[in-house]
Design a protein around this motif. Structure first.
Motif, PDB file in Angstrom:
ATOM      1  N   GLY A  84     -50.970 -10.742  53.861  1.00  0.00           N
ATOM      2  CA  GLY A  84     -50.168 -11.935  54.084  1.00  0.00           C
ATOM      3  C   GLY A  84     -48.795 -11.670  54.659  1.00  0.00           C
ATOM      4  O   GLY A  84     -48.152 -12.587  55.169  1.00  0.00           O
ATOM      5  N   ARG A  85     -48.337 -10.441  54.596  1.00  0.00           N
ATOM      6  CA  ARG A  85     -47.025 -10.139  55.172  1.00  0.00           C
ATOM      7  C   ARG A  85     -47.088 -10.340  56.686  1.00  0.00           C
ATOM      8  O   ARG A  85     -48.032  -9.905  57.345  1.00  0.00           O
ATOM      9  N   TYR A  86     -46.071 -10.997  57.223  1.00  0.00           N
ATOM     10  CA  TYR A  86     -46.044 -11.206  58.671  1.00  0.00           C
ATOM     11  C   TYR A  86     -44.738 -10.674  59.243  1.00  0.00           C
ATOM     12  O   TYR A  86     -43.729 -10.591  58.559  1.00  0.00           O
ATOM     13  N   THR A  87     -44.796 -10.294  60.520  1.00  0.00           N
ATOM     14  CA  THR A  87     -43.650  -9.731  61.215  1.00  0.00           C
ATOM     15  C   THR A  87     -43.526 -10.402  62.576  1.00  0.00           C
ATOM     16  O   THR A  87     -44.522 -10.570  63.278  1.00  0.00           O
ATOM     17  N   ILE A  88     -42.312 -10.757  62.934  1.00  0.00           N
ATOM     18  CA  ILE A  88     -42.062 -11.293  64.277  1.00  0.00           C
ATOM     19  C   ILE A  88     -41.929 -10.109  65.225  1.00  0.00           C
ATOM     20  O   ILE A  88     -41.025  -9.293  65.086  1.00  0.00           O
ATOM     21  N   VAL A  89     -42.835 -10.024  66.175  1.00  0.00           N
ATOM     22  CA  VAL A  89     -42.833  -8.948  67.162  1.00  0.00           C
ATOM     23  C   VAL A  89     -41.962  -9.330  68.354  1.00  0.00           C
ATOM     24  O   VAL A  89     -41.280  -8.493  68.925  1.00  0.00           O
ATOM     25  N   TYR A  90     -41.984 -10.606  68.706  1.00  0.00           N
ATOM     26  CA  TYR A  90     -41.142 -11.081  69.802  1.00  0.00           C
ATOM     27  C   TYR A  90     -40.578 -12.439  69.415  1.00  0.00           C
ATOM     28  O   TYR A  90     -41.312 -13.376  69.136  1.00  0.00           O
ATOM     29  N   GLN A  91     -39.247 -12.543  69.390  1.00  0.00           N
ATOM     30  CA  GLN A  91     -38.554 -13.779  69.019  1.00  0.00           C
ATOM     31  C   GLN A  91     -38.314 -14.608  70.278  1.00  0.00           C
ATOM     32  O   GLN A  91     -37.627 -14.152  71.196  1.00  0.00           O
ATOM     33  N   PRO A  92     -38.859 -15.823  70.339  1.00  0.00           N
ATOM     34  CA  PRO A  92     -38.640 -16.648  71.535  1.00  0.00           C
ATOM     35  C   PRO A  92     -37.270 -17.321  71.514  1.00  0.00           C
ATOM     36  O   PRO A  92     -36.639 -17.430  70.461  1.00  0.00           O
ATOM     37  N   LYS A  93     -36.852 -17.770  72.667  1.00  0.00           N
ATOM     38  CA  LYS A  93     -35.634 -18.572  72.752  1.00  0.00           C
ATOM     39  C   LYS A  93     -35.959 -19.998  72.332  1.00  0.00           C
ATOM     40  O   LYS A  93     -37.126 -20.394  72.281  1.00  0.00           O
TER      41      LYS A  93
ATOM     42  N   VAL B 267     -44.284 -14.006  69.287  1.00  0.00           N
ATOM     43  CA  VAL B 267     -45.481 -13.391  68.707  1.00  0.00           C
ATOM     44  C   VAL B 267     -45.208 -12.985  67.267  1.00  0.00           C
ATOM     45  O   VAL B 267     -44.187 -12.359  66.971  1.00  0.00           O
ATOM     46  N   ILE B 268     -46.141 -13.347  66.404  1.00  0.00           N
ATOM     47  CA  ILE B 268     -46.110 -12.963  64.995  1.00  0.00           C
ATOM     48  C   ILE B 268     -47.400 -12.210  64.700  1.00  0.00           C
ATOM     49  O   ILE B 268     -48.482 -12.658  65.083  1.00  0.00           O
ATOM     50  N   VAL B 269     -47.270 -11.058  64.028  1.00  0.00           N
ATOM     51  CA  VAL B 269     -48.461 -10.330  63.580  1.00  0.00           C
ATOM     52  C   VAL B 269     -48.558 -10.456  62.063  1.00  0.00           C
ATOM     53  O   VAL B 269     -47.552 -10.478  61.370  1.00  0.00           O
ATOM     54  N   VAL B 270     -49.803 -10.544  61.575  1.00  0.00           N
ATOM     55  CA  VAL B 270     -50.052 -10.772  60.157  1.00  0.00           C
ATOM     56  C   VAL B 270     -50.922  -9.656  59.599  1.00  0.00           C
ATOM     57  O   VAL B 270     -51.947  -9.309  60.192  1.00  0.00           O
ATOM     58  N   GLU B 271     -50.503  -9.110  58.470  1.00  0.00           N
ATOM     59  CA  GLU B 271     -51.299  -8.122  57.764  1.00  0.00           C
ATOM     60  C   GLU B 271     -52.267  -8.840  56.826  1.00  0.00           C
ATOM     61  O   GLU B 271     -52.016  -9.978  56.427  1.00  0.00           O
ATOM     62  N   THR B 272     -53.338  -8.177  56.433  1.00  0.00           N
ATOM     63  CA  THR B 272     -54.345  -8.826  55.595  1.00  0.00           C
ATOM     64  C   THR B 272     -53.783  -9.297  54.261  1.00  0.00           C
ATOM     65  O   THR B 272     -54.272 -10.270  53.696  1.00  0.00           O
TER      66      THR B 272
ATOM     67  N   VAL C 113     -47.605 -17.268  69.032  1.00  0.00           N
ATOM     68  CA  VAL C 113     -48.929 -16.666  69.002  1.00  0.00           C
ATOM     69  C   VAL C 113     -48.997 -15.882  67.694  1.00  0.00           C
ATOM     70  O   VAL C 113     -48.114 -15.072  67.411  1.00  0.00           O
ATOM     71  N   VAL C 114     -50.036 -16.140  66.906  1.00  0.00           N
ATOM     72  CA  VAL C 114     -50.203 -15.452  65.623  1.00  0.00           C
ATOM     73  C   VAL C 114     -51.500 -14.656  65.686  1.00  0.00           C
ATOM     74  O   VAL C 114     -52.579 -15.231  65.893  1.00  0.00           O
ATOM     75  N   ILE C 115     -51.370 -13.333  65.520  1.00  0.00           N
ATOM     76  CA  ILE C 115     -52.513 -12.433  65.670  1.00  0.00           C
ATOM     77  C   ILE C 115     -52.499 -11.393  64.549  1.00  0.00           C
ATOM     78  O   ILE C 115     -51.486 -11.206  63.880  1.00  0.00           O
ATOM     79  N   PRO C 116     -53.618 -10.689  64.356  1.00  0.00           N
ATOM     80  CA  PRO C 116     -53.646  -9.627  63.339  1.00  0.00           C
ATOM     81  C   PRO C 116     -52.691  -8.485  63.686  1.00  0.00           C
ATOM     82  O   PRO C 116     -52.422  -8.206  64.855  1.00  0.00           O
ATOM     83  N   ALA C 117     -52.195  -7.824  62.658  1.00  0.00           N
ATOM     84  CA  ALA C 117     -51.209  -6.752  62.824  1.00  0.00           C
ATOM     85  C   ALA C 117     -51.707  -5.611  63.706  1.00  0.00           C
ATOM     86  O   ALA C 117     -50.904  -4.966  64.383  1.00  0.00           O
ATOM     87  N   GLU C 118     -53.004  -5.365  63.732  1.00  0.00           N
ATOM     88  CA  GLU C 118     -53.516  -4.256  64.550  1.00  0.00           C
ATOM     89  C   GLU C 118     -53.371  -4.507  66.053  1.00  0.00           C
ATOM     90  O   GLU C 118     -53.562  -3.607  66.866  1.00  0.00           O
ATOM     91  N   LYS C 119     -52.979  -5.698  66.457  1.00  0.00           N
ATOM     92  CA  LYS C 119     -52.759  -6.023  67.874  1.00  0.00           C
ATOM     93  C   LYS C 119     -51.299  -5.833  68.301  1.00  0.00           C
ATOM     94  O   LYS C 119     -50.947  -6.076  69.455  1.00  0.00           O
ATOM     95  N   LYS C 120     -50.456  -5.391  67.393  1.00  0.00           N
ATOM     96  CA  LYS C 120     -49.019  -5.259  67.675  1.00  0.00           C
ATOM     97  C   LYS C 120     -48.747  -4.349  68.878  1.00  0.00           C
ATOM     98  O   LYS C 120     -47.980  -4.710  69.773  1.00  0.00           O
ATOM     99  N   GLU C 121     -49.351  -3.177  68.919  1.00  0.00           N
ATOM    100  CA  GLU C 121     -49.109  -2.238  70.029  1.00  0.00           C
ATOM    101  C   GLU C 121     -49.567  -2.808  71.358  1.00  0.00           C
ATOM    102  O   GLU C 121     -48.914  -2.588  72.386  1.00  0.00           O
ATOM    103  N   LEU C 122     -50.661  -3.549  71.359  1.00  0.00           N
ATOM    104  CA  LEU C 122     -51.154  -4.181  72.579  1.00  0.00           C
ATOM    105  C   LEU C 122     -50.097  -5.137  73.136  1.00  0.00           C
ATOM    106  O   LEU C 122     -49.815  -5.127  74.337  1.00  0.00           O
TER     107      LEU C 122
END
Length: 140
Positions: free
Chosen positions: A112-121, A105-110, A79-88
């Motif tokens: 282009g930097r992205y961060t993996i919030v949850y790493q799946p198996k 789950v991956i969050v993306v900043e405007t 799931v790729v969503i905007p970074a402001e949804k990370k806390e949700l």
């Protein structure tokens, strides 16, 4: 802040694949009813891996249902969503993600930097469709 899902998708893809990590890919891949937003075939630790990506700006419940629908056809569904949804995600959906195991789950900043919030198996069993095989063997 992203205004359109297309902008989120393009920003993420430019950053994610800037070094050519995806060997093959297809946007709007018809592996299931309604299409997966993006399917990639990548090589990681001498194994091939199929990833499915779903992009959403707001409807988090829907994007998780879409990611779950992709699970039969991929090793990991993202799931790729905007970074402001990370806390949700961290506050409301972490138990769901632990239960589903193969959805990340991956969050993306405007910028282009992205961060993996949850790493799946990594899921071993896949269901191959003709469309998925076409993506795998394009140009062979």
């Amino acid at each position: 802040m992203f205004l359109q899902e297309k902008e989120l998708k393009e920003t993420f893809w430019k950053s994610y694949n800037r070094k050519g990590r995806a060997l093959k890919w297809q946007f709007e891949c018809p592996v299931r009813e309604g299409n997966a937003d993006l399917i990639t075939i990548e090589s990681f630790q001498q194994k091939y891996q199929i990833n499915a990506f779903e992009f959403k700006l707001n409807d988090i419940k829907k994007v998780f249902l879409q990611a779950e629908g992709n699970l039969p056809y991929c090793n990991k569904s993202w799931v790729v969503i905007p970074a402001e949804k990370k806390e949700l995600i961290e506050n409301r959906y972490i138990n769901y993600l632990k239960e589903k195991k193969y959805i990340g789950v991956i969050v993306v900043e405007t910028g282009g930097r992205y961060t993996i919030v949850y790493q799946p198996k990594f899921k071993q069993e896949l269901r191959f469709s003709q469309t998925l095989l076409n993506v795998c063997f394009a140009e062979v």
